[in-house]
Every structure is written in structure tokens, then in C-alpha cells.
Motif scaffolding. Structure first.
Motif, PDB file in Angstrom:
ATOM      1  N   GLU A   5       0.814  -1.206   0.000  1.00  0.00           N
ATOM      2  CA  GLU A   5       0.000   0.000   0.000  1.00  0.00           C
ATOM      3  C   GLU A   5       0.856   1.269   0.000  1.00  0.00           C
ATOM      4  O   GLU A   5       0.563   2.219  -0.725  1.00  0.00           O
ATOM      5  CB  GLU A   5      -0.936  -0.031   1.214  1.00  0.00           C
ATOM      6  CG  GLU A   5      -2.076   0.924   1.103  1.00  0.00           C
ATOM      7  CD  GLU A   5      -3.094   0.764   2.214  1.00  0.00           C
ATOM      8  OE1 GLU A   5      -2.916   1.421   3.263  1.00  0.00           O
ATOM      9  OE2 GLU A   5      -4.065   0.016   2.028  1.00  0.00           O
ATOM     10  N   GLU A   6       1.930   1.274   0.791  1.00  0.00           N
ATOM     11  CA  GLU A   6       2.793   2.456   0.887  1.00  0.00           C
ATOM     12  C   GLU A   6       3.451   2.756  -0.468  1.00  0.00           C
ATOM     13  O   GLU A   6       3.538   3.902  -0.884  1.00  0.00           O
ATOM     14  CB  GLU A   6       3.888   2.266   1.948  1.00  0.00           C
ATOM     15  CG  GLU A   6       3.376   2.077   3.359  1.00  0.00           C
ATOM     16  CD  GLU A   6       2.915   0.648   3.672  1.00  0.00           C
ATOM     17  OE1 GLU A   6       3.393  -0.319   3.019  1.00  0.00           O
ATOM     18  OE2 GLU A   6       2.068   0.493   4.546  1.00  0.00           O
ATOM     19  N   LEU A   8       2.312   1.838  -3.389  1.00  0.00           N
ATOM     20  CA  LEU A   8       1.254   2.269  -4.299  1.00  0.00           C
ATOM     21  C   LEU A   8       0.965   3.761  -4.124  1.00  0.00           C
ATOM     22  O   LEU A   8       0.849   4.498  -5.102  1.00  0.00           O
ATOM     23  CB  LEU A   8      -0.012   1.439  -4.070  1.00  0.00           C
ATOM     24  CG  LEU A   8      -1.188   1.698  -4.999  1.00  0.00           C
ATOM     25  CD1 LEU A   8      -0.805   1.447  -6.458  1.00  0.00           C
ATOM     26  CD2 LEU A   8      -2.378   0.815  -4.623  1.00  0.00           C
ATOM     27  N   VAL A   9       0.868   4.201  -2.890  1.00  0.00           N
ATOM     28  CA  VAL A   9       0.599   5.622  -2.613  1.00  0.00           C
ATOM     29  C   VAL A   9       1.716   6.493  -3.184  1.00  0.00           C
ATOM     30  O   VAL A   9       1.452   7.510  -3.833  1.00  0.00           O
ATOM     31  CB  VAL A   9       0.411   5.874  -1.097  1.00  0.00           C
ATOM     32  CG1 VAL A   9       0.359   7.373  -0.802  1.00  0.00           C
ATOM     33  CG2 VAL A   9      -0.855   5.198  -0.592  1.00  0.00           C
ATOM     34  N   LEU A  25      -4.496   0.287  -8.488  1.00  0.00           N
ATOM     35  CA  LEU A  25      -5.436   0.694  -7.448  1.00  0.00           C
ATOM     36  C   LEU A  25      -6.867   0.288  -7.801  1.00  0.00           C
ATOM     37  O   LEU A  25      -7.569  -0.330  -6.994  1.00  0.00           O
ATOM     38  CB  LEU A  25      -5.353   2.214  -7.237  1.00  0.00           C
ATOM     39  CG  LEU A  25      -6.320   2.789  -6.213  1.00  0.00           C
ATOM     40  CD1 LEU A  25      -5.671   2.822  -4.850  1.00  0.00           C
ATOM     41  CD2 LEU A  25      -6.760   4.174  -6.630  1.00  0.00           C
ATOM     42  N   THR A  28      -7.322  -3.461  -7.768  1.00  0.00           N
ATOM     43  CA  THR A  28      -7.236  -4.008  -6.416  1.00  0.00           C
ATOM     44  C   THR A  28      -8.507  -3.746  -5.605  1.00  0.00           C
ATOM     45  O   THR A  28      -8.955  -4.620  -4.860  1.00  0.00           O
ATOM     46  CB  THR A  28      -6.019  -3.402  -5.663  1.00  0.00           C
ATOM     47  OG1 THR A  28      -4.838  -3.671  -6.423  1.00  0.00           O
ATOM     48  CG2 THR A  28      -5.876  -3.992  -4.274  1.00  0.00           C
ATOM     49  N   TYR A  29      -9.095  -2.566  -5.759  1.00  0.00           N
ATOM     50  CA  TYR A  29     -10.173  -2.157  -4.865  1.00  0.00           C
ATOM     51  C   TYR A  29     -11.562  -2.055  -5.495  1.00  0.00           C
ATOM     52  O   TYR A  29     -12.539  -1.865  -4.778  1.00  0.00           O
ATOM     53  CB  TYR A  29      -9.825  -0.807  -4.218  1.00  0.00           C
ATOM     54  CG  TYR A  29      -8.636  -0.896  -3.297  1.00  0.00           C
ATOM     55  CD1 TYR A  29      -8.742  -1.485  -2.048  1.00  0.00           C
ATOM     56  CD2 TYR A  29      -7.398  -0.402  -3.689  1.00  0.00           C
ATOM     57  CE1 TYR A  29      -7.647  -1.577  -1.199  1.00  0.00           C
ATOM     58  CE2 TYR A  29      -6.292  -0.482  -2.848  1.00  0.00           C
ATOM     59  CZ  TYR A  29      -6.430  -1.077  -1.604  1.00  0.00           C
ATOM     60  OH  TYR A  29      -5.348  -1.169  -0.774  1.00  0.00           O
ATOM     61  N   LYS A  70      -5.228   3.849   6.654  1.00  0.00           N
ATOM     62  CA  LYS A  70      -4.913   2.981   5.523  1.00  0.00           C
ATOM     63  C   LYS A  70      -5.533   3.585   4.266  1.00  0.00           C
ATOM     64  O   LYS A  70      -6.564   4.252   4.330  1.00  0.00           O
ATOM     65  CB  LYS A  70      -5.483   1.583   5.750  1.00  0.00           C
ATOM     66  CG  LYS A  70      -4.797   0.827   6.860  1.00  0.00           C
ATOM     67  CD  LYS A  70      -5.419  -0.542   7.025  1.00  0.00           C
ATOM     68  CE  LYS A  70      -4.750  -1.272   8.181  1.00  0.00           C
ATOM     69  NZ  LYS A  70      -5.539  -2.409   8.628  1.00  0.00           N
ATOM     70  N   LEU A  71      -4.920   3.326   3.134  1.00  0.00           N
ATOM     71  CA  LEU A  71      -5.432   3.834   1.862  1.00  0.00           C
ATOM     72  C   LEU A  71      -6.860   3.362   1.629  1.00  0.00           C
ATOM     73  O   LEU A  71      -7.727   4.142   1.239  1.00  0.00           O
ATOM     74  CB  LEU A  71      -4.523   3.392   0.705  1.00  0.00           C
ATOM     75  CG  LEU A  71      -4.968   3.801  -0.694  1.00  0.00           C
ATOM     76  CD1 LEU A  71      -4.962   5.321  -0.835  1.00  0.00           C
ATOM     77  CD2 LEU A  71      -4.056   3.154  -1.749  1.00  0.00           C
ATOM     78  N   TYR A  72      -7.105   2.082   1.873  1.00  0.00           N
ATOM     79  CA  TYR A  72      -8.451   1.578   1.603  1.00  0.00           C
ATOM     80  C   TYR A  72      -9.475   2.198   2.550  1.00  0.00           C
ATOM     81  O   TYR A  72     -10.625   2.428   2.156  1.00  0.00           O
ATOM     82  CB  TYR A  72      -8.480   0.045   1.605  1.00  0.00           C
ATOM     83  CG  TYR A  72      -8.877  -0.608   2.889  1.00  0.00           C
ATOM     84  CD1 TYR A  72     -10.181  -1.059   3.064  1.00  0.00           C
ATOM     85  CD2 TYR A  72      -7.980  -0.825   3.919  1.00  0.00           C
ATOM     86  CE1 TYR A  72     -10.565  -1.683   4.239  1.00  0.00           C
ATOM     87  CE2 TYR A  72      -8.355  -1.449   5.084  1.00  0.00           C
ATOM     88  CZ  TYR A  72      -9.650  -1.872   5.246  1.00  0.00           C
ATOM     89  OH  TYR A  72     -10.027  -2.491   6.397  1.00  0.00           O
TER      90      TYR A  72
END
Length: 181
Positions: A5-6, A8-9, A25, A28-29, A70-72
């Protein structure tokens, strides 16, 4: 392709990696966010519109993501706000209140080719539609998405204790509705 995640950001914030990172992204989501939004707006076509708006907002605002959550969780918060705004806008356009809108949307599920539920699922959706907005969100996230209270707390920015109380109340109201109907 799974990516931390880190990482990806970081890639989402770098112009040279942004397009590929955004594709990762979305892939994935998209399904998890689709079902989260679908539980709120119920209609498939409306869900697709809200999902698209969610990803546009994520793309436009990724530079403002500070990594405090968290990103999500951040994306779920955006998706939740987009879905609630969509419902508010739709009820205003139809000149009906939110409760009337939810009753209409639940009734429309019978004709929705993407709704695979039976009469029991339809009754459950009717019961959920009677809940106050926050209880509805918490119930959907806990019951259908099986999120932990800590995750829901991060997404909705509220206490775990408050979530547990809201979920309990929502469950009791749904149970009472199902017994009466």
C-alpha cells in the motif's frame, strides 16, 4: 500484481508512475468498493456511477492523502460520502425524503436484473432501509462486508464502543422488522 500500500501511494503521487499505479489501485479495490457502495445505494447502475465518481475523487485528491489511515479506509470514506451524497441528490431530484427514496429503491430491486436475492434477501433489504443512516452503514459494513470494528472505526472516524452499540441497535431493529413483516 500485488503491491504494498505504501509503495502504491508513493507511485500514485509520482506523475511518471501514476497511470500504472492508478490501474493497480482500481483493479485491487474496485470489487470491494463496488459492493460497499451497492449496499448503500442498492441499484447496480447507480453503484457504477458512484464508483466512477469515487475513483475520480481518489485520483484528484491522492496528493492530499497523508497516510494517517490505511489507503483503503480513506477510499471507503470517500465511497461512503459519495454514495450518501448521491442518495441525497436523488431524493432532492425526486422531491421525496430519504426514507421514501430507500423504500422506492428496495421495491425497484424486484426488477433489477443484477439483484440475485430471493424474497428473504428482499425483506432484509427492506428492514435495513428502515434504519437511520449511520446504523445502516455500520450494519452493512459489519454484516455483509465482515469488516472488523477497528476498520469500521477508521473508515467512519468514530469509536469502537459507539459502533458496537449502533450495530446492536440495528440488529434488534432488523430482527423486530422481520418478525412483524
Amino acid at each position: 500484481m500485488l503491491i504494498a500500500e505504501e509503495t502504491l501511494v508513493i507511485q500514485l503521487k509520482q506523475k511518471e508512475h501514476q497511470a500504472k499505479a492508478f490501474e493497480v489501485l482500481v483493479n485491487t479495490y474496485k470489487e470491494r468498493l463496488y459492493w460497499h457502495i451497492r449496499r448503500i445505494v442498492l441499484n447496480h447502475d447507480d453503484t457504477d456511477d458512484v464508483l466512477q465518481n469515487t475513483f475520480i475523487k481518489v485520483f484528484r485528491n491522492i496528493d492530499g492523502f497523508k497516510g494517517d489511515s490505511k489507503l483503503y479506509s480513506w477510499m471507503y470514506r470517500i465511497a461512503t460520502n459519495e454514495a450518501l451524497s448521491f442518495l441525497k441528490s436523488k431524493s432532492q431530484k425526486l422531491k421525496i425524503n430519504n426514507e421514501q427514496l430507500m423504500n422506492k429503491v428496495v421495491e425497484d430491486l424486484r426488477a433489477d436484473v443484477y439483484f440475485e436475492g430471493d424474497e428473504i434477501q428482499l425483506k432484509l433489504q427492506m428492514a435495513i432501509a428502515t434504519l437511520p443512516e449511520k446504523q445502516k452503514l455500520i450494519f452493512n459494513m459489519k454484516y455483509f462486508q465482515e469488516l472488523k470494528y477497528e476498520e469500521i472505526s477508521e473508515i467512519l472516524e468514530t469509536s469502537v464502543g459507539g459502533l458496537k452499540a449502533s450495530y446492536h441497535l440495528a440488529s434488534k431493529k432488523i430482527e423486530a422488522f422481520l418478525k412483524e413483516n
